[in-house]
Design a protein around this motif. Structure first.
Motif, PDB file in Angstrom:
ATOM      1  N   ILE A 207       0.721  -1.327   0.108  1.00  0.00           N
ATOM      2  CA  ILE A 207      -0.037   0.236  -0.046  1.00  0.00           C
ATOM      3  C   ILE A 207       0.878   1.074  -0.086  1.00  0.00           C
ATOM      4  N   ASP A 208       1.801   1.361   0.806  1.00  0.00           N
ATOM      5  CA  ASP A 208       2.946   2.408   0.927  1.00  0.00           C
ATOM      6  C   ASP A 208       3.599   2.490  -0.271  1.00  0.00           C
ATOM      7  N   SER A 209       3.884   1.717  -1.197  1.00  0.00           N
ATOM      8  CA  SER A 209       4.429   1.527  -2.317  1.00  0.00           C
ATOM      9  C   SER A 209       3.613   2.219  -3.506  1.00  0.00           C
ATOM     10  N   ILE A 210       2.434   1.943  -3.401  1.00  0.00           N
ATOM     11  CA  ILE A 210       1.198   2.586  -4.374  1.00  0.00           C
ATOM     12  C   ILE A 210       0.925   3.896  -4.104  1.00  0.00           C
ATOM     13  N   PHE A 211       1.081   4.368  -2.813  1.00  0.00           N
ATOM     14  CA  PHE A 211       0.875   5.778  -2.312  1.00  0.00           C
ATOM     15  C   PHE A 211       2.193   6.723  -2.849  1.00  0.00           C
ATOM     16  N   THR A 212       3.320   5.928  -2.720  1.00  0.00           N
ATOM     17  CA  THR A 212       4.542   6.605  -3.259  1.00  0.00           C
ATOM     18  C   THR A 212       4.484   6.963  -4.608  1.00  0.00           C
ATOM     19  N   LEU A 213       3.989   5.878  -5.255  1.00  0.00           N
ATOM     20  CA  LEU A 213       3.848   6.102  -6.841  1.00  0.00           C
ATOM     21  C   LEU A 213       2.957   7.145  -7.318  1.00  0.00           C
ATOM     22  N   THR A 214       2.092   7.552  -6.424  1.00  0.00           N
ATOM     23  CA  THR A 214       0.924   8.662  -6.817  1.00  0.00           C
ATOM     24  C   THR A 214       1.648  10.022  -6.355  1.00  0.00           C
ATOM     25  N   GLU A 215       2.640   9.954  -5.508  1.00  0.00           N
ATOM     26  CA  GLU A 215       3.350  11.247  -5.344  1.00  0.00           C
ATOM     27  C   GLU A 215       4.669  11.431  -6.176  1.00  0.00           C
ATOM     28  N   THR A 216       4.808  10.620  -7.040  1.00  0.00           N
ATOM     29  CA  THR A 216       6.047  10.685  -7.884  1.00  0.00           C
ATOM     30  C   THR A 216       5.822  11.932  -8.833  1.00  0.00           C
ATOM     31  N   VAL A 217       6.374  13.003  -8.670  1.00  0.00           N
ATOM     32  CA  VAL A 217       5.969  13.909  -9.620  1.00  0.00           C
ATOM     33  C   VAL A 217       7.555  14.705  -9.720  1.00  0.00           C
ATOM     34  N   GLY A 218       7.723  15.183 -11.149  1.00  0.00           N
ATOM     35  CA  GLY A 218       9.007  15.811 -11.558  1.00  0.00           C
ATOM     36  C   GLY A 218       8.991  16.070 -13.076  1.00  0.00           C
TER      37      GLY A 218
END
Length: 414
Positions: A207-218
């Protein structure tokens, strides 16, 4: 006193002039990209929107039974009607089909700043192809529209729905519940998404890795974190965008657009001037035609929240100045009224936006009224001047006035 219904507005002449000005800028930009305008009914079969968005959409619809006992709804958006129109009448036309539209939509939700129950949407669809080039074309048109409206501070966020869908599928989320999870992630409702995923047996670290993916911006360097076809596809999209001169974007893997029919690239545009509710535009590549009885056709489209973007422009301090009319004709006395009517008719025939005093005002009040309606010139018609086939022309900006031959009046104003 009867008021307009809650969540709707009246637009007075100055506001309507401003809205038409910005509408026409959007139309002009769409036409320069080769898109053509369409119009669909304000109401449709309610099933059209249920097929597109699911049964929960009924809570937001203005839905009713007509006198033929048919389930009808006022349109809550315009993509579904546009694709329904394509299936009904354009499916055999040469592809791609490039269309745009502007109109009123209706949703029963709580009115708030820049959000209404009756609102206006500008959108476009490129039907018949979904390639990196067509996706870039659509995003670049959206960017050009935002720029053309004069909004200075905005950012486009580009993602790919396939990245999160794959991550969710790998986590063991049943396919039929994917949309439910994506809707939570789309709105960054992590507190609601976590118990939902836990209930489906997804472990906390996943779940944490999925949430981290949604915060991947750049910038485009973020694409190194996007595996496989999705990453390669977005690299091609952004390459075309750079070639077309659009650089004001980032890669945001959290852009989900929480609707089932999106198939690949998705994007949103935000205006920081709006604060927390800052989205002004959204879209992506999708298929819908098969839901409405047609063959499966890939398309890319977007919609701009017209009311939202006007609010953003206003909050940035941009002020639209109403234009007013070019000439206001004032008869000095009753005996010149017929000639004054003849003069104003000649001005209008020559394309000069003109009005005439029909209230019988004295000169001082007529001048005051001319100023109030922002007339650029006042044409003063007097008996003495008419003997010389002339009128007095007053410049309302400088205050200067001069005698002008009636035959030269149009050229003196234009």
């Amino acid at each position: 006193m009867i008021q307009c219904p809650r969540g709707t507005r009246d637009f007075l002449p100055d506001e309507m002039e401003k809205r038409r000005f910005y509408e026409n800028r959007l139309r002009h930009t769409a036409q320069t990209f080769g898109f053509r305008e369409i119009e669909t009914p304000i109401f449709e079969d309610a099933e059209l929107f249920i097929l597109r968005s699911g049964p929960n959409v009924l809570k937001e619809l203005y839905a009713f039974k007509d006198k033929g006992d048919r389930d009808i709804a006022l349109r809550p958006e315009m993509t579904a009607p546009a694709i329904r129109m394509f299936v009904n009448g354009m499916s055999n036309d040469p592809k791609p089909i490039k269309i745009f539209y502007f109109g009123q939509c209706f949703r029963y939700e709580r009115p708030q700043s820049g959000r209404y129950r009756e609102f206006f949407q500008f959108g476009a669809e490129l039907i018949g192809s979904a390639t990196p080039e067509t996706d870039a074309e659509v995003i670049c048109m959206a960017a050009s529209m935002i720029k053309e409206l004069g909004l200075k501070d905005y950012k486009i966020h580009i993602g790919h729905i396939g990245v999160l869908r794959q991550a969710i599928a790998n986590a063991g989320v049943p396919k039929e519940r994917t949309a439910e999870v994506l809707q939570k992630l789309d709105k960054k409702l992590y507190d609601e998404a976590r118990p939902l995923l836990t209930e489906m047996g997804v472990k906390d670290d996943v779940i944490d890795s999925i949430f981290t993916l949604t915060e991947t911006v750049g910038g485009t360097e973020v694409l190194s974190k996007v595996p496989g076809e999705a990453g390669d596809y977005l690299r091609q999209v952004t390459s075309y965008m750079h070639a077309m001169g659009v650089d004001n974007f980032d890669i945001d893997l959290g852009v989900v657009r929480g609707l089932d029919y999106y198939t690949g690239m998705v994007f949103e545009a935000e205006a920081p001037a709006l604060g927390a509710e800052k989205q002004i535009c959204g879209g992506g590549s999708y298929t819908l035609s098969e839901l409405f009885g047609g063959e499966k056709v890939f398309s890319t489209g977007f919609a701009i929240g017209f009311d939202r973007i006007l609010l953003a422009i206003e909050k940035e301090g941009q002020v639209y100045e109403p234009k007013g009319i070019e000439a206001y004709v004032v008869p000095v006395s009753d005996d010149v009224r017929l000639k004054s009517a003849e003069i104003v008719a000649a001005l209008r025939a020559a394309g000069v936006a003109s009005d005439i005093d029909i209230m019988g005002r004295k000169m001082a009040k007529a001048m005051k009224y001319a100023s109030a309606i922002r007339a650029k010139y006042v044409v003063i018609v007097g008996a003495k001047e008419l003997e010389e086939d002339s009128v007095t022309l007053r410049d309302m900006t400088s205050g200067e006035q001069k005698l002008v031959k009636i035959s030269e009046l149009v050229s003196s104003i234009q």
